[in-house]
Design an enzyme around this catalytic site. Structure first.
Site, PDB file in Angstrom:
ATOM      1  N   GLN A 145      32.523  -0.596  14.414  1.00 16.31           N
ATOM      2  CA  GLN A 145      31.744   0.354  15.223  1.00 16.31           C
ATOM      3  C   GLN A 145      30.833   1.178  14.311  1.00 16.31           C
ATOM      4  OE1 GLN A 145      31.197   1.112  18.403  1.00 16.31           O
ATOM      5  NE2 GLN A 145      32.533  -0.442  19.264  1.00 16.31           N
ATOM      6  N   SER A 146      30.238   0.540  13.317  1.00 17.72           N
ATOM      7  CA  SER A 146      29.497   1.283  12.288  1.00 17.72           C
ATOM      8  C   SER A 146      28.208   1.916  12.809  1.00 17.72           C
ATOM      9  CB  SER A 146      29.166   0.326  11.141  1.00 17.72           C
ATOM     10  OG  SER A 146      28.230   0.910  10.265  1.00 17.72           O
TER      11      SER A 146
END
Ligand code: PLP
Length: 336
Positions: free
Chosen positions: A75-76
């Site tokens: 989920q960068s």
């Protein structure tokens, strides 16, 4: 510092707001809390990586790159913003995603992962925790080279000395803004992850003799190794920026009591912090970084770490798109 010497792309017009949080301050019984809204930086949904990318992408363009390659968690925010910067510049972007929690990658997941697909990442390679990420990125860069293309590889979080210049710039912005508003600042609280934000701010404050202590709330590492890593990055960043070195070791202060079960693993204190900021100030934090950093701020305030009248600034580093991948957790009842 004379940062105009560095090539820079511009992704945010003007300064991000520095705003009071009167309702949250009252709810906690002090200190006087303020928030620096770096969640409102430019590029898709903003956040701290935008400041780093201004310098990194300028270098990529100067080197004739046609593709940005970088790495992040599933989920960068950093991957989302690198991809958005690539689109803004007419470049391609390829991502290595590190599955830090086994089984956490889902191709159809919401949040930033959805945005990777919407913004059109050219290639996504998912690798297990513990992979040599630098080697994985250079693998993609080599494939591109074999096709006659030119990659520019950006380290995780954009936390090279060049990327950290973005937060030397933020330190100067914050000081200029505090002067403009006639507002003294007693303390700054931030999330500390890959470290470019923390290192850049410490270098920038030191270079300006600001005398404002910074507390970094770790989201992953234990305090000591995080401080050691930051110490090195801070000296390198200071040197690049023209700040006198060494920056004192005791300028780097990290607390690690909000990490909980590990990177990106929710904690009750994070959920409470996200709810408190939303319900008292209408501000959206994120579950992985600012939620835990704000939980650290709240715990310090409750423990009487700050004077009641001290002015404490919380740096909002962004990340709200990840909220949509954590809906069930974040609506769970807490004592808040
Ligand atoms: C990356 C990130 C951080 C941490 O910044 P570092 O420079 O990696 O330490 C904090 N908040 C958000 C929302 C981020 O995406």
């Amino acid at each position: 510092m004379h940062l105009a010497r560095f090539a820079r792309r511009r992704y945010t017009p003007g300064w991000t707001p520095l705003e009071p949080m009167p309702h949250l301050s009252r709810a906690l019984g002090g200190p006087e809390l303020w928030i620096k809204r770096d969640d409102l930086l430019g590029l898709a949904s903003g956040g701290n990586k935008t400041r780093k990318l201004e310098f990194l992408v300028a270098e990529a363009l100067a080197q004739g790159a046609d593709t940005l390659v970088t790495v992040g968690a599933v989920q960068s925010n950093h991957c989302r913003l690198t991809l958005a910067a690539a689109r803004r510049e007419g470049l391609q972007c390829q991502l290595v995603l590190e599955e830090r929690v086994p089984g956490s990658y889902r191709e159809d997941a919401s949040g930033n992962n959805f945005l990777f697909r919407l913004l059109g990442a050219e290639r996504i390679e998912v690798v297990p925790d513990g992979t040599d990420l630098t080697a994985a990125m250079h693998g993609l860069a080599d494939d591109l080279k074999a096709q006659g293309r030119t990659a520019y590889v950006i380290p995780g979080g954009g936390s090279s000395p060049l990327g950290a210049l973005g937060y030397v710039a933020c330190a100067e912005e914050l000081l200029a803004q505090s002067f403009d508003m006639g507002l003294t600042i007693d303390h700054l609280v931030i999330a500390s992850g890959s470290g470019g934000t923390h290192a850049g701010l410490v270098a920038g404050f030191h270079g300006n003799a600001a005398g404002i202590p910074i507390t970094g709330v770790s989201v992953r590492a234990a305090s000591k190794p995080q401080e050691e890593r930051l110490f090195t990055l801070t000296q390198q960043t200071a040197e690049l920026a023209g700040v006198p070195t060494p920056v004192p070791r005791d300028a780097l202060h990290v607390i690690d009591d909000q990490v909980g079960g590990g990177y990106s693993v929710p904690t009750d204190a994070m959920v409470e912090a996200v709810q408190l900021f939303a319900r008292h100030e209408g501000i959206l934090l994120d579950p992985v970084y600012t939620g835990k950093a704000a939980a650290g701020l709240i715990a310090l305030a409750r423990a009487g770490h700050f004077g009641e009248d001290e002015r404490v600034v919380f740096l909002h580093t962004g990340g709200s798109p990840a909220l949509y991948a954590y809906q069930d957790v974040l609506l769970a009842p807490t004592g808040a």
